[in-house]
Design a protein around this motif. Structure first.
Motif, PDB file in Angstrom:
ATOM      1  N   THR A   9       0.837  -1.206   0.000  1.00 42.37           N
ATOM      2  CA  THR A   9       0.000   0.000   0.000  1.00 42.37           C
ATOM      3  C   THR A   9       0.870   1.254   0.000  1.00 42.37           C
ATOM      4  O   THR A   9       0.601   2.218  -0.734  1.00 42.37           O
ATOM      5  CB  THR A   9      -0.955  -0.003   1.223  1.00 42.37           C
ATOM      6  OG1 THR A   9      -1.729  -1.194   1.176  1.00 42.37           O
ATOM      7  CG2 THR A   9      -1.885   1.197   1.205  1.00 42.37           C
ATOM      8  N   GLU A 171     -11.569   0.152  -2.398  1.00 43.46           N
ATOM      9  CA  GLU A 171     -10.699   0.896  -1.474  1.00 43.46           C
ATOM     10  C   GLU A 171     -11.458   1.170  -0.160  1.00 43.46           C
ATOM     11  O   GLU A 171     -10.898   0.981   0.936  1.00 43.46           O
ATOM     12  CB  GLU A 171     -10.260   2.211  -2.116  1.00 43.46           C
ATOM     13  CG  GLU A 171      -9.413   3.075  -1.197  1.00 43.46           C
ATOM     14  CD  GLU A 171      -8.925   4.324  -1.923  1.00 43.46           C
ATOM     15  OE1 GLU A 171      -7.883   4.253  -2.582  1.00 43.46           O
ATOM     16  OE2 GLU A 171      -9.603   5.367  -1.832  1.00 43.46           O
ATOM     17  N   LEU A 195      -7.589   6.601  -6.816  1.00 44.83           N
ATOM     18  CA  LEU A 195      -7.321   5.727  -5.658  1.00 44.83           C
ATOM     19  C   LEU A 195      -6.203   6.240  -4.764  1.00 44.83           C
ATOM     20  O   LEU A 195      -5.211   6.786  -5.259  1.00 44.83           O
ATOM     21  CB  LEU A 195      -6.892   4.338  -6.156  1.00 44.83           C
ATOM     22  CG  LEU A 195      -7.961   3.383  -6.680  1.00 44.83           C
ATOM     23  CD1 LEU A 195      -7.295   2.082  -7.133  1.00 44.83           C
ATOM     24  CD2 LEU A 195      -9.015   3.093  -5.627  1.00 44.83           C
ATOM     25  N   VAL A 197      -4.976   3.798  -2.641  1.00 49.78           N
ATOM     26  CA  VAL A 197      -4.206   2.548  -2.614  1.00 49.78           C
ATOM     27  C   VAL A 197      -3.682   2.269  -4.029  1.00 49.78           C
ATOM     28  O   VAL A 197      -4.195   2.822  -5.006  1.00 49.78           O
ATOM     29  CB  VAL A 197      -5.059   1.349  -2.106  1.00 49.78           C
ATOM     30  CG1 VAL A 197      -5.494   1.557  -0.676  1.00 49.78           C
ATOM     31  CG2 VAL A 197      -6.236   1.083  -3.026  1.00 49.78           C
TER      32      VAL A 197
END
Ligand code: KIV
Length: 258
Positions: A9, A171, A195, A197
């Motif tokens: 991550t 997410e 996003l 992530v």
């Protein structure tokens, strides 16, 4: 140091994530020695190793068997296993038991599930149960019989918006990363930008936070079809054929054993 889901991550915005598939201990060992970040025991084991036409016939027992083989290589890379066909749509206790087997018997450190935003509540329940999840959007090979062939996703504006919504829902369900397969370049860039992530792509262009390839494709170890987006870094299939032919020749001409 071993790579965790948190490492993956945190790599977003730092450097591209390198991921490959593996289905047995030697291949996992080679990939890990090369320093890949993530090894996926994909249900592509069905098409690459087991001679099936699609991933649909792959069972949980097969996935546990191959995941355990990969785990025996003790990779430093994060070990992720696929939840096979239909199980993610079954009763939650069936899915939970499948994840338990992949992690406790197979040694997976995270699981991957194909789906769209409608799957997000299920993924959230899994992550709350302590199961790290990699969400898989775009082309979903487990829908093989519904799709009637593989194609790019996200060419139309409506599909692009849907893909971004799918990724954001995953997410919000606490997926540590999202994988997109065969998404159009514009859609890929939009998902990556939306996003927090990482987005790991396959056949989805350069605008992702990382790439994953099926190891048989990148090694040139396929019996037939190779997707057009694949770069082959070796021709191991050809090398194997030549080695078998040389061996057969030696035996027939009494040159081996010498
Ligand atoms: O099963 C698999 O190998 C996959 C790839 C598309 C990454 O899901």
């Amino acid at each position: 140091m071993s790579i965790t889901t948190q490492t993956i991550t945190r790599l977003k915005g730092q450097r591209p994530i390198v991921a490959v598939t593996a289905y047995d201990a030697p291949m996992a060992g080679y990939a890990d020695a090369a320093g890949v970040d993530l090894i996926l025991v994909g249900d592509s084991v069905g098409t690459t190793q087991l001679g099936f036409e699609s991933t649909v016939p792959v069972t949980l027992d097969m996935m546990v068997h191959h995941t355990a083989a990969v785990a025996r290589a003790k990779p430093k890379a994060l070990l992720v296993a696929d939840v096979p066909f239909a199980i993610a749509h079954d009763d939650f206790t069936v899915l939970l038991e499948a994840c338990r087997r992949l992690m406790q018997e197979g040694g997976a450190e995270a699981i991957k599930i194909e789906g769209d935003a409608t799957m997000a509540p299920t993924l959230e329940r899994l992550t709350r149960a302590g199961i790290p999840v990699l969400g898989h959007i775009g082309l979903l090979p487990q829908n093989f019989h519904q799709l009637g062939g593989y194609r790019k996703f996200g060419r139309k504006k409506s599909e692009q918006a849907q893909l971004v919504a799918d990724a954001l829902a995953f997410e919000a369900a606490n997926c540590f990363a999202v994988l997109c397969e065969m998404t159009d370049a514009i859609a890929t860039a939009a998902i990556t930008a939306a996003l927090k992530v990482p987005l790991i792509g396959i056949g989805s262009g350069v605008d992702c936070d990382g790439q994953i390839l099926v190891s048989n494709d990148l090694l040139g170890l396929n019996a037939g079809y190779v997707p057009t987006f694949v770069k082959q870094y070796a021709k191991l299939g050809e090398a194997a054929r030549n080695a078998f032919a040389a061996y057969a020749d030696d035996v027939r001409n009494r040159k081996f054993p010498s």
